[in-house]
Design an enzyme around this catalytic site. Sequence first.
Site, PDB file in Angstrom:
ATOM      1  N   ASP A  34       0.818  -1.207   0.000  1.00 16.40           N
ATOM      2  CA  ASP A  34       0.000   0.000   0.000  1.00 16.40           C
ATOM      3  C   ASP A  34       0.855   1.262   0.000  1.00 16.40           C
ATOM      4  O   ASP A  34       1.991   1.266   0.473  1.00 16.40           O
ATOM      5  CB  ASP A  34      -0.971   0.001   1.187  1.00 16.40           C
ATOM      6  CG  ASP A  34      -0.272  -0.156   2.538  1.00 16.40           C
ATOM      7  OD1 ASP A  34       0.732  -0.892   2.616  1.00 16.40           O
ATOM      8  OD2 ASP A  34      -0.732   0.449   3.521  1.00 16.40           O
TER       9      ASP A  34
ATOM     10  N   GLU B  79       0.016  -1.436   5.815  1.00 16.40           N
ATOM     11  CA  GLU B  79       1.072  -0.897   6.676  1.00 16.40           C
ATOM     12  C   GLU B  79       0.902   0.584   6.930  1.00 16.40           C
ATOM     13  O   GLU B  79       1.131   1.068   8.047  1.00 16.40           O
ATOM     14  CB  GLU B  79       2.439  -1.164   6.042  1.00 16.40           C
ATOM     15  CG  GLU B  79       3.631  -0.898   6.968  1.00 16.40           C
ATOM     16  CD  GLU B  79       4.068   0.563   7.042  1.00 16.40           C
ATOM     17  OE1 GLU B  79       4.807   0.929   7.968  1.00 16.40           O
ATOM     18  OE2 GLU B  79       3.656   1.370   6.164  1.00 16.40           O
ATOM     19  N   GLU B  80       0.475   1.318   5.899  1.00 17.70           N
ATOM     20  CA  GLU B  80       0.335   2.762   6.055  1.00 17.70           C
ATOM     21  C   GLU B  80      -0.788   3.137   7.017  1.00 17.70           C
ATOM     22  O   GLU B  80      -0.867   4.288   7.460  1.00 17.70           O
ATOM     23  CB  GLU B  80       0.106   3.427   4.691  1.00 17.70           C
ATOM     24  CG  GLU B  80       1.278   3.314   3.720  1.00 17.70           C
ATOM     25  CD  GLU B  80       2.487   4.129   4.155  1.00 17.70           C
ATOM     26  OE1 GLU B  80       2.428   4.786   5.212  1.00 17.70           O
ATOM     27  OE2 GLU B  80       3.503   4.091   3.437  1.00 17.70           O
TER      28      GLU B  80
END
Length: 401
Positions: free
Chosen positions: A82, A147-148
Amino acid sequence: MSASDWESNEELQYFREYLRIPSVHPNPNYEPCVEFLRRQAKQLELPIKVYYPANEHNPVVVLTWQGLEPELPSVLLNSHMDVVPVFPENWTHPPFGAEIDEEGRIFARGTQDMKCVGMQYLAAIRALKRNGARFKRTIHISFVADEEMGGRLAMRPFVDSKQFRALNVGFGLDEGIASPTSEIPVFFAERTVRRVFFKIGGTAGHGSLLLPNTAGEKLSYILGKMMEFRKVQSQRLESNPELSIGDVTTVNLTRVEGGVQSNVVPPQLMVCFDCRLALDIDIHEFDANLHKWADEAGGGIDLEYEQKRGHIPPTATDETNPFWVAFKEATDHLGLEIKLQVFPGGTDSRYLRNVGISALGFSPMNHTPVLLHDHDEFLHAQTYLKGVQIYQKIISNVASV
């Protein structure tokens, strides 16, 4: 290399193809990434598995290169699929065009954070396999979602799953940050995140009065205490050139909410602070101070935490950790300037460390401006290709421990 060489280079073509997939928040579609990685796995002749630890929209993709002694703890090469949002009007190149300019700069969201690293892993393994290399330890290459947004829908639940335990991971590599100098940072730990909400109750009434014990007065006290703490940390950082931002505690006001009308004193205000606690901070003392300040402000204040965890032990960077020794021997052999640091933000490495797996954050992007999350994010083609060579040596070393 010339412009024509950059256009025809196999690894740069793969990298640019991956960059053109807009797996962008707030609504990333990961399926094109998964299909791209399936094609990569087929080309590399590596088995691939796709897991969905939280829901069907957030995959974890794992390619596996089995080692000669698969019973040994494995090496995990992790990256995330992402990327953060873009504002195309502020870019000089299409943010998902992966265009190369005449200087060799590749412009796209994810060139630095962190589609580069995931593809450099695969490029390094492609080169190693072509050269007939084999290693003791099994190597897993993971590409994760979310992850973001903190990894709550991917890496965080994945490390607690039986599927992850079956990977038998002993050491992990993850992302670092670009460096404008010759030095490359290596991150062995992360600060502890505290996002705290003060929900402040007080006397409500007409805006023409001087009412006692209002939410605004309490907010002023809390704000003063938090900013005083912040100032001390800023002074520490400014007065000691040996410290980096990861060595101090940061406190930032991120949200203020409340009020119903311009002439009405509100019954409640809310203020949020994003705090990143340095490793030398006593967390219990920090939390106790928050509650103390709430009481001193006049009471009637509820504290809520978006994240509230203890310190995660850092990765050992001495002779007690053979993976660190192997990593350091590789960077020394390559003549790289590295500097150990505490990561200022948060990465999925913390979930590995939290279950006792040593992990390092490393992105071979020196002589490169730091543009993660920025407009016109780019990475030079030569920097990318040099990083592939660097990973060949590092992967060879850590997989041979």
